[in-house]
Design a protein around this motif. Structure first.
Motif, PDB file in Angstrom:
ATOM      1  N   ARG A   1      62.717  33.702 -11.458  1.00 48.35           N
ATOM      2  CA  ARG A   1      63.473  32.377 -12.073  1.00 48.35           C
ATOM      3  C   ARG A   1      64.365  32.868 -13.085  1.00 48.35           C
ATOM      4  NH1 ARG A   1      57.691  30.547 -12.782  1.00 48.35           N
ATOM      5  NH2 ARG A   1      57.167  29.493 -10.960  1.00 48.35           N
ATOM      6  N   GLU A   2      65.465  31.936 -13.114  1.00 48.37           N
ATOM      7  CA  GLU A   2      66.493  32.270 -14.077  1.00 48.37           C
ATOM      8  C   GLU A   2      66.575  31.045 -15.264  1.00 48.37           C
ATOM      9  OE1 GLU A   2      70.056  31.960 -11.430  1.00 48.37           O
ATOM     10  OE2 GLU A   2      69.230  33.545 -10.298  1.00 48.37           O
ATOM     11  N   PHE A   3      65.422  30.492 -15.547  1.00 47.55           N
ATOM     12  CA  PHE A   3      65.395  29.693 -16.568  1.00 47.55           C
ATOM     13  C   PHE A   3      64.167  29.796 -17.279  1.00 47.55           C
ATOM     14  CE2 PHE A   3      63.603  27.423 -12.899  1.00 47.55           C
ATOM     15  CZ  PHE A   3      62.329  26.790 -13.740  1.00 47.55           C
ATOM     16  N   ASP A   4      64.121  29.442 -18.476  1.00 44.15           N
ATOM     17  CA  ASP A   4      63.009  29.785 -19.356  1.00 44.15           C
ATOM     18  C   ASP A   4      62.086  28.514 -19.126  1.00 44.15           C
ATOM     19  OD1 ASP A   4      61.126  29.426 -21.711  1.00 44.15           O
ATOM     20  OD2 ASP A   4      62.567  30.496 -22.885  1.00 44.15           O
ATOM     21  N   ILE A   5      60.773  28.685 -18.614  1.00 50.13           N
ATOM     22  CA  ILE A   5      59.715  27.527 -18.323  1.00 50.13           C
ATOM     23  C   ILE A   5      59.518  26.870 -19.669  1.00 50.13           C
ATOM     24  CG2 ILE A   5      57.530  27.088 -17.744  1.00 50.13           C
ATOM     25  CD1 ILE A   5      58.993  27.917 -15.492  1.00 50.13           C
ATOM     26  N   ASP A   6      59.260  27.533 -20.724  1.00 51.16           N
ATOM     27  CA  ASP A   6      58.993  26.641 -22.134  1.00 51.16           C
ATOM     28  C   ASP A   6      59.796  25.829 -22.342  1.00 51.16           C
ATOM     29  OD1 ASP A   6      56.370  27.831 -22.080  1.00 51.16           O
ATOM     30  OD2 ASP A   6      56.892  29.519 -23.284  1.00 51.16           O
ATOM     31  N   ARG A   7      61.416  26.407 -22.433  1.00 55.66           N
ATOM     32  CA  ARG A   7      62.376  25.594 -22.899  1.00 55.66           C
ATOM     33  C   ARG A   7      62.659  24.308 -21.881  1.00 55.66           C
ATOM     34  NH1 ARG A   7      68.246  25.720 -22.403  1.00 55.66           N
ATOM     35  NH2 ARG A   7      69.198  24.976 -24.328  1.00 55.66           N
TER      36      ARG A   7
ATOM     37  N   VAL B   1      60.117  22.886 -20.333  1.00 52.76           N
ATOM     38  CA  VAL B   1      59.157  21.902 -20.758  1.00 52.76           C
ATOM     39  C   VAL B   1      59.678  20.951 -21.781  1.00 52.76           C
ATOM     40  CG1 VAL B   1      56.889  21.540 -21.118  1.00 52.76           C
ATOM     41  CG2 VAL B   1      57.215  22.957 -19.413  1.00 52.76           C
ATOM     42  N   ASP B   2      60.064  21.721 -22.767  1.00 52.94           N
ATOM     43  CA  ASP B   2      60.484  20.986 -24.119  1.00 52.94           C
ATOM     44  C   ASP B   2      61.665  20.038 -23.727  1.00 52.94           C
ATOM     45  OD1 ASP B   2      58.691  22.221 -25.571  1.00 52.94           O
ATOM     46  OD2 ASP B   2      60.264  23.713 -26.491  1.00 52.94           O
ATOM     47  N   ARG B   3      62.550  20.483 -22.794  1.00 55.58           N
ATOM     48  CA  ARG B   3      63.871  19.508 -22.412  1.00 55.58           C
ATOM     49  C   ARG B   3      63.162  18.351 -21.733  1.00 55.58           C
ATOM     50  NH1 ARG B   3      68.872  22.865 -20.877  1.00 55.58           N
ATOM     51  NH2 ARG B   3      69.853  20.669 -21.122  1.00 55.58           N
ATOM     52  N   ALA B   4      62.084  18.632 -20.702  1.00 54.09           N
ATOM     53  CA  ALA B   4      61.702  17.430 -20.139  1.00 54.09           C
ATOM     54  C   ALA B   4      60.864  16.591 -20.772  1.00 54.09           C
ATOM     55  CB  ALA B   4      60.745  18.093 -18.965  1.00 54.09           C
ATOM     56  N   MET B   5      60.245  17.355 -21.564  1.00 48.18           N
ATOM     57  CA  MET B   5      59.312  16.182 -22.690  1.00 48.18           C
ATOM     58  C   MET B   5      60.221  15.218 -23.448  1.00 48.18           C
ATOM     59  SD  MET B   5      57.253  17.456 -26.044  1.00 48.18           S
ATOM     60  CE  MET B   5      58.568  18.326 -26.832  1.00 48.18           C
ATOM     61  N   ASP B   6      61.455  15.771 -23.858  1.00 45.94           N
ATOM     62  CA  ASP B   6      62.217  14.919 -24.656  1.00 45.94           C
ATOM     63  C   ASP B   6      62.852  13.966 -23.708  1.00 45.94           C
ATOM     64  OD1 ASP B   6      63.873  14.624 -27.157  1.00 45.94           O
ATOM     65  OD2 ASP B   6      65.628  14.971 -25.557  1.00 45.94           O
ATOM     66  N   LEU B   7      63.069  14.159 -22.591  1.00 46.12           N
ATOM     67  CA  LEU B   7      63.744  13.253 -21.285  1.00 46.12           C
ATOM     68  C   LEU B   7      62.742  12.209 -21.367  1.00 46.12           C
ATOM     69  CD1 LEU B   7      66.260  12.481 -19.786  1.00 46.12           C
ATOM     70  CD2 LEU B   7      65.104  13.965 -17.962  1.00 46.12           C
TER      71      LEU B   7
ATOM     72  N   PRO C   1      66.497  13.613 -10.000  1.00 48.87           N
ATOM     73  CA  PRO C   1      67.884  13.908 -10.411  1.00 48.87           C
ATOM     74  C   PRO C   1      68.013  14.002 -11.841  1.00 48.87           C
ATOM     75  CG  PRO C   1      67.808  12.178  -8.495  1.00 48.87           C
ATOM     76  CD  PRO C   1      66.329  12.270  -9.015  1.00 48.87           C
ATOM     77  N   ASP C   2      67.396  13.103 -12.693  1.00 43.94           N
ATOM     78  CA  ASP C   2      67.588  12.945 -14.118  1.00 43.94           C
ATOM     79  C   ASP C   2      66.883  14.427 -14.613  1.00 43.94           C
ATOM     80  OD1 ASP C   2      68.700  10.572 -14.042  1.00 43.94           O
ATOM     81  OD2 ASP C   2      66.540   9.681 -14.753  1.00 43.94           O
ATOM     82  N   LEU C   3      65.871  14.958 -14.073  1.00 43.53           N
ATOM     83  CA  LEU C   3      65.124  16.036 -14.460  1.00 43.53           C
ATOM     84  C   LEU C   3      65.967  17.210 -14.073  1.00 43.53           C
ATOM     85  CD1 LEU C   3      61.539  15.173 -13.666  1.00 43.53           C
ATOM     86  CD2 LEU C   3      62.368  15.706 -15.854  1.00 43.53           C
ATOM     87  N   LEU C   4      66.437  17.151 -12.913  1.00 41.37           N
ATOM     88  CA  LEU C   4      67.081  18.330 -12.253  1.00 41.37           C
ATOM     89  C   LEU C   4      68.409  18.663 -13.327  1.00 41.37           C
ATOM     90  CD1 LEU C   4      66.837  18.086  -8.525  1.00 41.37           C
ATOM     91  CD2 LEU C   4      65.636  19.297 -10.072  1.00 41.37           C
TER      92      LEU C   4
ATOM     93  N   LEU D   1      67.313  19.798 -16.877  1.00 43.83           N
ATOM     94  CA  LEU D   1      66.766  21.112 -16.825  1.00 43.83           C
ATOM     95  C   LEU D   1      67.795  22.187 -16.243  1.00 43.83           C
ATOM     96  CD1 LEU D   1      63.229  20.610 -15.827  1.00 43.83           C
ATOM     97  CD2 LEU D   1      64.182  20.508 -17.920  1.00 43.83           C
ATOM     98  N   SER D   2      69.016  21.527 -15.550  1.00 42.10           N
ATOM     99  CA  SER D   2      69.883  22.626 -14.983  1.00 42.10           C
ATOM    100  C   SER D   2      69.481  23.551 -13.876  1.00 42.10           C
ATOM    101  CB  SER D   2      70.905  23.160 -16.038  1.00 42.10           C
ATOM    102  OG  SER D   2      71.436  22.585 -16.823  1.00 42.10           O
ATOM    103  N   ILE D   3      68.766  23.002 -13.191  1.00 46.98           N
ATOM    104  CA  ILE D   3      68.129  23.647 -11.981  1.00 46.98           C
ATOM    105  C   ILE D   3      68.085  22.748 -10.647  1.00 46.98           C
ATOM    106  CG2 ILE D   3      66.508  24.907 -13.649  1.00 46.98           C
ATOM    107  CD1 ILE D   3      64.088  23.101 -12.678  1.00 46.98           C
ATOM    108  N   GLY D   4      67.851  23.400  -9.666  1.00 46.39           N
ATOM    109  CA  GLY D   4      67.675  22.919  -8.306  1.00 46.39           C
ATOM    110  C   GLY D   4      66.395  22.456  -7.954  1.00 46.39           C
ATOM    111  N   SER D   5      66.381  21.637  -7.026  1.00 45.17           N
ATOM    112  CA  SER D   5      64.998  21.154  -6.642  1.00 45.17           C
ATOM    113  C   SER D   5      64.173  22.146  -6.088  1.00 45.17           C
ATOM    114  CB  SER D   5      65.167  20.170  -5.404  1.00 45.17           C
ATOM    115  OG  SER D   5      65.739  20.550  -4.257  1.00 45.17           O
ATOM    116  N   GLY D   6      64.524  23.240  -5.362  1.00 45.85           N
ATOM    117  CA  GLY D   6      63.574  24.447  -4.995  1.00 45.85           C
ATOM    118  C   GLY D   6      62.834  25.088  -6.144  1.00 45.85           C
ATOM    119  N   SER D   7      63.742  25.424  -7.196  1.00 48.70           N
ATOM    120  CA  SER D   7      63.192  25.936  -8.537  1.00 48.70           C
ATOM    121  C   SER D   7      62.381  24.997  -9.094  1.00 48.70           C
ATOM    122  CB  SER D   7      64.418  26.375  -9.596  1.00 48.70           C
ATOM    123  OG  SER D   7      65.270  27.024  -8.698  1.00 48.70           O
ATOM    124  N   PHE D   8      62.712  23.722  -9.070  1.00 48.11           N
ATOM    125  CA  PHE D   8      61.891  22.897  -9.916  1.00 48.11           C
ATOM    126  C   PHE D   8      60.532  22.607  -9.212  1.00 48.11           C
ATOM    127  CE2 PHE D   8      59.966  18.398 -10.130  1.00 48.11           C
ATOM    128  CZ  PHE D   8      60.008  18.088 -11.522  1.00 48.11           C
TER     129      PHE D   8
END
Length: 191
Positions: free
Chosen positions: A5-11, A13-19, A31-34, A37-44
């Motif tokens: 994974r090329e992203f921090d899961i905890d970060r 989750v925090d960004r998704a929480m805010d959204l 699409p808002d979440l992607l 979080l600056s990730i693709g659907s597969g990573s999501f």
């Protein structure tokens, strides 16, 4: 070979929480979440499984943070009244500053009532608030700060209900005087 994974899961989750907190569960699309979080659907999907599962993780994160803040505000306080007033006043100020945000637990209760896992987490969060308040009030009663005739658990349940109500009233954009009058009346329950 599996890709790391090329992203921090905890970060994330925090960004998704805010959204979710800003937009609400239903209004937040995949699409808002992607994008957030600056990730693709597969990573999501690999990291979170679904929008609902990410929402539940974000709600867990929110209740953990809020619970820690409440416990810190009440734990070891030399006087219960100023501590509780401070907690309640901070909620009033938060709602006056940004009435659209409110409380993610209240938002979940009002927006996700048909999702059993979400409502279970709301109940757990409410019980956590009640528990922290009851413990602090029990300590205050033992120190003689509140009457021995007062029931800490009943007071905690009242204050827990008041907290949820003040968050809803704050979202209705009630004026400061209304909110402060309600807070003062709630504080008299400790007399």
């Amino acid at each position: 070979m599996a890709r790391n994974r090329e992203f921090d899961i905890d970060r994330a989750v925090d960004r998704a929480m805010d959204l979710f907190w800003r937009q609400g569960y239903a209004e937040t699309s995949l699409p808002d979440l992607l994008k957030e979080l600056s990730i693709g659907s597969g990573s999501f999907y690999a990291a979170f499984g679904s929008k609902e599962q990410l929402y539940l993780r974000a709600l867990d994160r929110y209740t953990s943070l809020q619970g820690h803040d409440l416990e810190t505000a009440l734990d070891g306080t030399p006087e219960i009244r100023p501590a509780i007033r401070g907690v309640l006043a901070s909620l009033v100020e938060a709602d006056l500053a940004d009435p659209t945000r409110g409380c993610l637990v209240v938002n979940t209760a009002t927006q996700c009532g048909d999702q059993p896992q979400a409502t279970d987490r709301v109940s757990t969060a409410i019980r956590q608030v009640e528990s922290f308040l009851a413990a602090a009030l029990e300590r205050a009663r033992a120190r003689g700060e509140i009457s021995a005739e007062k029931n800490p658990k009943e007071l905690a349940r009242f204050l827990t209900t008041f907290i949820q109500g003040i968050r809803i009233v704050g979202g209705a954009r009630m004026e400061r005087e209304f909110m402060e009058d309600a807070l003062s009346t709630a504080m008299r329950a400790l007399d």
